[in-house]
Design an enzyme around this catalytic site. Structure first.
Site, mmCIF file in Angstrom:
data_model
loop_
_atom_site.group_PDB
_atom_site.id
_atom_site.type_symbol
_atom_site.label_atom_id
_atom_site.label_comp_id
_atom_site.label_asym_id
_atom_site.label_seq_id
_atom_site.Cartn_x
_atom_site.Cartn_y
_atom_site.Cartn_z
ATOM 1 N N GLY A 158 37.724 37.485 27.789
ATOM 2 C CA GLY A 158 37.583 36.053 28.460
ATOM 3 C C GLY A 158 37.900 36.322 29.715
ATOM 4 O O GLY A 158 38.347 35.308 30.577
ATOM 5 N N SER A 159 37.288 37.299 30.744
ATOM 6 C CA SER A 159 37.669 37.274 31.965
ATOM 7 C C SER A 159 36.280 37.897 32.655
ATOM 8 O O SER A 159 35.544 38.702 32.269
ATOM 9 C CB SER A 159 38.758 38.365 32.588
ATOM 10 O OG SER A 159 38.656 38.520 34.054
ATOM 11 N N SER A 160 36.047 37.200 33.731
ATOM 12 C CA SER A 160 34.651 37.723 34.596
ATOM 13 C C SER A 160 34.896 38.570 35.593
ATOM 14 O O SER A 160 34.432 39.262 36.317
ATOM 15 C CB SER A 160 34.161 36.643 35.375
ATOM 16 O OG SER A 160 34.977 35.965 36.523
ATOM 17 N N HIS A 196 49.851 37.439 37.026
ATOM 18 C CA HIS A 196 49.833 36.459 38.185
ATOM 19 C C HIS A 196 51.078 35.431 38.005
ATOM 20 O O HIS A 196 51.247 34.507 38.621
ATOM 21 C CB HIS A 196 48.500 35.611 38.225
ATOM 22 C CG HIS A 196 47.272 36.588 38.388
ATOM 23 N ND1 HIS A 196 46.317 36.309 38.093
ATOM 24 C CD2 HIS A 196 47.077 37.438 39.296
ATOM 25 C CE1 HIS A 196 45.577 37.054 38.548
ATOM 26 N NE2 HIS A 196 45.793 38.048 39.142
ATOM 27 N N CYS A 214 70.806 27.548 46.967
ATOM 28 C CA CYS A 214 70.948 27.687 48.342
ATOM 29 C C CYS A 214 70.076 26.864 49.147
ATOM 30 O O CYS A 214 70.227 26.938 50.333
ATOM 31 C CB CYS A 214 70.515 28.934 48.568
ATOM 32 S SG CYS A 214 68.509 29.322 48.550
ATOM 33 N N ASN A 217 46.238 35.100 32.971
ATOM 34 C CA ASN A 217 46.569 33.591 32.804
ATOM 35 C C ASN A 217 47.977 33.456 33.136
ATOM 36 O O ASN A 217 48.829 34.095 32.913
ATOM 37 C CB ASN A 217 46.410 33.310 31.234
ATOM 38 C CG ASN A 217 44.720 33.450 31.005
ATOM 39 O OD1 ASN A 217 44.044 33.440 31.620
ATOM 40 N ND2 ASN A 217 44.574 33.526 29.612
ATOM 41 N N CYS A 230 66.478 32.644 47.986
ATOM 42 C CA CYS A 230 67.619 33.670 47.093
ATOM 43 C C CYS A 230 66.770 34.413 46.000
ATOM 44 O O CYS A 230 67.447 35.077 45.249
ATOM 45 C CB CYS A 230 68.661 32.648 46.454
ATOM 46 S SG CYS A 230 68.322 31.772 45.246
#
Ligand SMILES: [Zn+2]
Length: 264
Positions: free
Chosen positions: A202-204, A100, A162, A78, A111
């Site tokens: 909670g992740s596929s 991620h 920059c 997440n 920079c």
């Protein structure tokens, strides 16, 4: 060791987007983002609108339970930063890895300076006064999208240091998770072999960036427990698979652990 996905944040009101990274339903790829100013205008205009909702989300019972469970390492797919918010001590000790990245951070592609997204939001508000109000109906549109032609007047701020291109510090589709981040997680997976458990909540496991840890753990004989409503890519590797809500499951685990230490 725990790996979490979008299902852990749905109780905080964050929709289960296809991820990783994009606040839109049609995730922009890295190649699109760097292809030119029009695509970036479109990205930041939508992000500008979506930020208010994402910015007001708070951790739920599942996030809080993980603070008590205190995993050796908490890897999350997440980008909402809610684990860091719920468990500042875990975050401070470097035991939370946002695989991620986090939408709360912005990185300059020239920079590499990382700055708070909050500050960029303030700059966008100033440069685009009245824009959000003029496009307030976007949320209620069927696709929740902003048409490209509507974003041509949106002013995108550049890096204050920059003048480089600013990008959310999240991994887009078409982009890889930084190698050192992956290596850190792999080491942690190897370190629990023979003594620990990998819990996936909670992740596929649809994206390889998370699934590879499950494969690595299973190969080493480490038990893998998957808690997810619906099928996952790791079901074949799972020692146990539970089709229950993550908030209730994690809360129960946290309570049983504190009960056990109370008795001891
Ligand atoms: Zn810069």
């Amino acid at each position: 060791m725990v790996l979490t996905g979008a299902g852990v944040s749905t109780d905080s009101g964050i929709p289960d987007y296809r991820s990783p990274g994009s606040p839109s339903r049609q995730p922009m790829t890295y190649q699109q983002f760097i292809s030119g100013p029009q695509e970036r205008q479109r990205y930041w205009a939508r992000s500008h609108l979506g930020w208010r909702r994402m910015g007001s989300a708070v951790p739920n019972a599942g996030h809080r339970a993980l603070t008590l469970i205190e995993p050796e390492l908490l890897i999350t797919q997440n980008v909402d930063g809610l684990h860091e918010q719920a468990s500042p001590e875990l975050a401070r000790s470097g035991r939370i890895v946002p695989l991620h990245g986090r939408v709360a951070d912005v990185v300059c592609l020239s920079c590499r300076t990382v700055s708070p997204r909050r500050e960029l939001q303030e700059r966008m508000e100033v440069l685009n006064a009245g824009w959000a109000e003029a496009h307030a109906d976007v949320e209620s549109r069927p696709d929740g999208d902003v048409a490209l032609e509507e974003t041509q007047d949106f002013v995108v701020p550049d890096c204050e240091i920059c003048g480089g291109i600013l990008k959310p510090d999240v991994v887009f589709f078409g982009e890889n998770v930084p190698k050192d981040r992956v290596a850190r997680c792999m080491e942690a997976v190897d370190a629990i072999a023979g003594r620990g458990v990998l819990l996936v909540a909670g992740s596929s496991l649809a994206v390889m960036s998370g699934y590879r840890f499950v494969r690595r753990a299973a190969k080493a004989g480490t038990p893998v427990v998957i808690v997810n409503r619906g099928a996952t890519r790791g079901d074949g590797e799972a020692t146990y698979k539970l089709e229950v809500g993550t908030s209730e499951f994690l809360t129960t685990v946290a309570q049983s652990r504190s009960g056990a230490s109370g008795r001891a």
